[in-house]
Design a protein around this motif. Structure first.
Motif, PDB file in Angstrom:
ATOM      1  N   GLY A 202      -0.256   4.262  16.876  1.00 23.87           N
ATOM      2  CA  GLY A 202      -0.876   3.067  17.341  1.00 23.87           C
ATOM      3  C   GLY A 202      -0.759   2.069  16.358  1.00 23.87           C
ATOM      4  O   GLY A 202      -0.133   1.981  15.387  1.00 23.87           O
ATOM      5  N   GLN A 203      -1.319   0.660  16.655  1.00 26.43           N
ATOM      6  CA  GLN A 203      -1.125  -0.253  16.020  1.00 26.43           C
ATOM      7  C   GLN A 203      -1.522  -0.046  14.512  1.00 26.43           C
ATOM      8  O   GLN A 203      -1.365  -0.992  13.822  1.00 26.43           O
ATOM      9  N   ASN A 204      -2.656   0.706  14.127  1.00 29.39           N
ATOM     10  CA  ASN A 204      -3.030   1.029  12.622  1.00 29.39           C
ATOM     11  C   ASN A 204      -2.476   1.875  12.069  1.00 29.39           C
ATOM     12  O   ASN A 204      -2.749   2.508  11.068  1.00 29.39           O
ATOM     13  N   GLY A 205      -1.313   2.676  12.724  1.00 25.74           N
ATOM     14  CA  GLY A 205      -0.461   3.574  12.070  1.00 25.74           C
ATOM     15  C   GLY A 205      -0.965   4.843  12.647  1.00 25.74           C
ATOM     16  O   GLY A 205      -0.214   5.966  12.110  1.00 25.74           O
ATOM     17  N   GLU A 206      -1.808   5.145  13.163  1.00 23.92           N
ATOM     18  CA  GLU A 206      -2.227   6.620  13.828  1.00 23.92           C
ATOM     19  C   GLU A 206      -1.454   7.035  14.499  1.00 23.92           C
ATOM     20  O   GLU A 206      -0.881   6.260  15.360  1.00 23.92           O
ATOM     21  N   GLN A 207      -1.360   8.259  14.434  1.00 23.00           N
ATOM     22  CA  GLN A 207      -0.215   9.173  15.307  1.00 23.00           C
ATOM     23  C   GLN A 207      -0.821  10.098  16.336  1.00 23.00           C
ATOM     24  O   GLN A 207      -1.892  10.397  16.186  1.00 23.00           O
ATOM     25  N   PHE A 208      -0.288  10.008  17.742  1.00 28.40           N
ATOM     26  CA  PHE A 208      -0.883  10.572  18.700  1.00 28.40           C
ATOM     27  C   PHE A 208       0.227  11.701  19.286  1.00 28.40           C
ATOM     28  O   PHE A 208       1.346  11.213  19.874  1.00 28.40           O
TER      29      PHE A 208
ATOM     30  N   ASN B 160       2.299  15.992   6.397  1.00 28.82           N
ATOM     31  CA  ASN B 160       3.193  16.160   5.366  1.00 28.82           C
ATOM     32  C   ASN B 160       4.390  14.955   5.533  1.00 28.82           C
ATOM     33  O   ASN B 160       4.849  14.579   4.132  1.00 28.82           O
ATOM     34  N   GLU B 161       4.836  14.468   6.448  1.00 29.62           N
ATOM     35  CA  GLU B 161       5.810  13.524   6.608  1.00 29.62           C
ATOM     36  C   GLU B 161       5.320  12.149   5.955  1.00 29.62           C
ATOM     37  O   GLU B 161       5.993  11.252   5.507  1.00 29.62           O
ATOM     38  N   GLN B 162       3.740  12.056   5.823  1.00 29.44           N
ATOM     39  CA  GLN B 162       3.409  10.706   5.352  1.00 29.44           C
ATOM     40  C   GLN B 162       3.844  10.616   4.123  1.00 29.44           C
ATOM     41  O   GLN B 162       3.620   9.264   3.309  1.00 29.44           O
ATOM     42  N   LEU B 163       3.747  11.670   3.055  1.00 30.22           N
ATOM     43  CA  LEU B 163       4.097  11.639   1.566  1.00 30.22           C
ATOM     44  C   LEU B 163       5.324  11.483   1.291  1.00 30.22           C
ATOM     45  O   LEU B 163       6.139  11.909   1.646  1.00 30.22           O
TER      46      LEU B 163
ATOM     47  N   ILE C 141      -2.202   7.719  -2.334  1.00 32.77           N
ATOM     48  CA  ILE C 141      -1.634   7.133  -0.915  1.00 32.77           C
ATOM     49  C   ILE C 141      -2.918   7.471  -0.047  1.00 32.77           C
ATOM     50  O   ILE C 141      -3.822   8.347  -0.261  1.00 32.77           O
ATOM     51  N   GLU C 142      -3.225   6.628   0.835  1.00 33.83           N
ATOM     52  CA  GLU C 142      -4.147   6.828   2.050  1.00 33.83           C
ATOM     53  C   GLU C 142      -3.379   7.342   3.229  1.00 33.83           C
ATOM     54  O   GLU C 142      -2.518   6.464   3.858  1.00 33.83           O
TER      55      GLU C 142
END
Length: 284
Positions: A72-78, A103-106, A115-116
């Motif tokens: 999504g536009q705010n970085g959320e994943q679906f 896990n891949e966000q780290l 990190i958030e």
């Protein structure tokens, strides 16, 4: 004899699901579906399609494949999944899928927690019912909660499971656009017209995309192959269930015959009463 394909593609087939929801030029279709699912929770303005293949970190964790993965536009994943048949440890797999994206966000090599994390959601459209699932409850919204207060503990991870077999509303009973989406998913392949209750622009677009006559020759070949595989699978399941039922009936007849023999009844009478052959009874 295989059923004849209808006017509209089957959105629950692998080809149909990706043809309707997985094309960048028609992403407004998926955006509308997700917005109805998340109504009151979030508003999705745009989506970017991501690769559905994710490599494992080690040899033990091999590649995983999502049906659809969008950001999504705010970085959320679906993660959007279509699940035809019940699988053992389905809930474990859902957790594993979302944990891989978290896990891949780290960043690699990071040794701190400064990190958030972005939001991660898994949406699964199921053609089966969960065991011990409450009757009549076809949509499950799942999040991490405090079991004492029932308050949301963490609002950046969520699961939405739709048990399509439990959705039994008729055209006249559809009240919301989410109802209309569920009805479309379950019944579109059996329709020969666009129902008046689905007159919203996005649904009109879905039916236009889904017209079998609008498919290219290559798409039609892929769809036909996909349908054949689906029908073969369903026929195999039906045959296995029929055989299991026959085995159950045979066991029941043998148990009865065994008891009759203990009672001293004549083998011929037992055969007439149970439908078993004299040879089968004599072996007991």
């Amino acid at each position: 004899m295989q059923p004849k394909p209808g006017r509209f593609i089957d959105p629950l087939s692998d080809f149909g699901f990706k043809h309707l929801f997985g094309n960048e030029p028609n992403k407004d279709v998926l955006i509308d579906f997700l917005n109805q699912l998340f109504k009151g929770q979030k508003e999705i303005a745009d989506l970017t399609y991501n690769s559905t293949e994710h490599a494992g970190d080690t040899e033990e964790f091999k590649k995983i494949f999502f049906d659809l993965l969008c950001t999504g536009q705010n970085g959320e994943q679906f993660i959007i999944e279509m699940q035809r048949a019940e699988q053992r440890n389905f809930s474990d797999r859902a957790i594993f899928y979302t944990s891989r994206l978290i896990n891949e966000q780290l960043p690699k090599g990071a040794n701190h927690w400064n990190i958030e994390l972005k939001e991660v959601y898994l949406i699964a459209i199921l053609e089966f019912n969960f065991k011990n699932s409450p009757p009549g409850r076809y949509l499950h919204n799942i999040a991490l909660t405090n079991t004492d207060t029932h308050e949301i503990f963490y609002n950046k991870l969520g699961y939405k499971f739709l048990e399509l077999p439990k959705f039994v509303k008729t055209e006249d009973e559809l009240e919301t656009d989410l109802d209309r989406w569920f009805y479309l998913l379950k019944h579109m392949s059996q329709l020969d017209r666009v129902p008046a209750v689905l007159n919203k622009r996005v649904f009109q677009k879905v039916f236009k995309i889904a017209e079998v006559s609008n498919l290219t020759r290559e798409e039609k070949a892929m769809y036909d192959s996909n349908l054949k595989a689906r029908w073969d699978y369903e026929n195999s399941i039906a045959f296995a269930e029929e055989k299991a039922e026959e085995r159950g009936e045979l066991k029941k007849a043998l148990d009865i015959a065994r008891e009759f023999k203990k009672m001293g009844l004549a083998i011929e009478d037992i055969a007439r009463g149970t439908g078993l052959s004299i040879e089968e009874i004599e072996k007991l």
